[in-house]
Design an enzyme around this catalytic site. Structure first.
Site, mmCIF file in Angstrom:
data_model
loop_
_atom_site.group_PDB
_atom_site.id
_atom_site.type_symbol
_atom_site.label_atom_id
_atom_site.label_comp_id
_atom_site.label_asym_id
_atom_site.label_seq_id
_atom_site.Cartn_x
_atom_site.Cartn_y
_atom_site.Cartn_z
ATOM 1 C CE LYS A 155 -0.164 59.031 -1.685
ATOM 2 N NZ LYS A 155 -0.382 58.525 -0.759
ATOM 3 C CG ASP B 124 1.607 54.913 -0.451
ATOM 4 O OD1 ASP B 124 2.076 56.142 -0.755
ATOM 5 O OD2 ASP B 124 1.244 54.680 0.477
ATOM 6 C CG PHE C 113 -4.090 59.574 2.917
ATOM 7 C CD1 PHE C 113 -3.627 58.277 3.175
ATOM 8 C CD2 PHE C 113 -5.491 59.758 2.987
ATOM 9 C CE1 PHE C 113 -4.637 57.140 3.091
ATOM 10 C CE2 PHE C 113 -6.223 58.746 3.127
ATOM 11 C CZ PHE C 113 -5.705 57.495 3.141
ATOM 12 C CB VAL C 114 -5.544 61.269 -2.320
ATOM 13 C CG1 VAL C 114 -4.261 62.316 -2.796
ATOM 14 C CG2 VAL C 114 -4.889 59.691 -3.058
ATOM 15 C CG ASP D 216 -10.549 53.594 2.171
ATOM 16 O OD1 ASP D 216 -9.583 53.260 1.502
ATOM 17 O OD2 ASP D 216 -10.434 53.265 3.279
ATOM 18 N NE ARG E 75 -13.544 51.948 0.092
ATOM 19 C CZ ARG E 75 -12.439 51.809 -0.009
ATOM 20 N NH1 ARG E 75 -11.710 52.084 -1.140
ATOM 21 N NH2 ARG E 75 -12.069 50.837 0.980
ATOM 22 C CD GLU F 62 -3.436 48.676 -6.540
ATOM 23 O OE1 GLU F 62 -4.547 49.444 -6.593
ATOM 24 O OE2 GLU F 62 -2.521 48.334 -5.749
ATOM 25 C CG ASP F 63 -6.526 52.483 -5.393
ATOM 26 O OD1 ASP F 63 -5.452 51.684 -5.733
ATOM 27 O OD2 ASP F 63 -7.266 52.583 -4.537
ATOM 28 N N GLY G 54 -10.283 49.707 -3.931
ATOM 29 C CA GLY G 54 -9.907 51.154 -4.068
ATOM 30 C C GLY G 54 -10.088 51.374 -5.673
#
Ligand code: IMP
Ligand code: MG
Length: 183
Positions: free
Chosen positions: A135, A107, A156-157, A163, A169, A103-104, A49
């Site tokens: 988040k 969560d 969710f994104v 993805d 992506r 990190e992307d 990610g």
């Protein structure tokens, strides 16, 4: 209302534009460059990610720095403690280095919570975390980013490296799931 974008069976709507992302990534790079001047940090980007965020962040740094990429894989341990994480590609010497994990999105925090002790065992001088998104409402583990691009709601994104079932992506902007139901 902007046109929804379909990825597989779900509809997504534009959430954070490419321009907003680019500006925020540049700001993060400036701050990190100031904080790490002369320290030659080793960035470790977590695949898959984070690959686009890592590339954009890294090319905006103005200091000497190295970068390496790892993939985290979970497997069931022989003990009853549940999943155990292992890092594939963690070959660069971490000992004595200043590490910045890329990190992307944070969560639940589970990924980093499991990986951090593994990294700490290799005795780096310091570890910090940079994440593009986090988040807060989804967080279940005591993990905090030192640098964060955007705080987002618990939806969710996809896009900009992230993805949905392997797809999405390549969208240059970040899209958000249209429905209120969580995946
Ligand atoms: P965590 O372990 O729950 O913090 O989740 C971390 C990883 O799950 C991230 O690095 C992403 O790869 C993935 N992830 C979490 N939330 C999302 C999302 O909303 N969209 C896409 N991927 C996500
Ligand atoms: Mg990830």
């Amino acid at each position: 209302m902007p046109e929804p974008i379909q990825i597989q069976d779900q509809l997504f709507t534009p959430f954070i534009s490419s321009l907003q992302i680019a500006e925020r990534v540049k700001e993060l790079a400036i701050t990190i460059s100031q904080d790490y001047a002369g320290k030659k940090p080793l960035f470790i980007a977590i695949l898959n990610g984070a690959f686009i965020f890592a590339a954009d962040l890294f090319r905006n740094l103005s200091i000497e720095a190295e970068i390496s990429f790892i993939k985290l894989a979970s497997y069931q341990g022989t003990v009853s403690s549940g999943s155990v994480v292992t890092a594939i590609g963690l070959e660069d010497a971490v000992s004595g280095r200043h590490i910045i994990l890329i990190e992307d999105i944070i969560d639940t925090g589970k990924t980093l919570h499991e990986f951090l002790p593994l990294l700490q065992r290799q005795q780096p001088d310091s570890i910090k975390i940079v994440t593009l998104l986090h988040k807060p409402a989804a967080l279940q583990h005591p993990v905090q980013a030192d640098y964060s691009g955007f705080e987002i709601p618990n939806k969710f994104v996809v896009g900009y490296g992230m993805d949905y079932n392997g797809l999405g992506r390549n969208h240059p902007e970040i899209l958000q799931l249209q429905s209120d139901t969580h995946l």
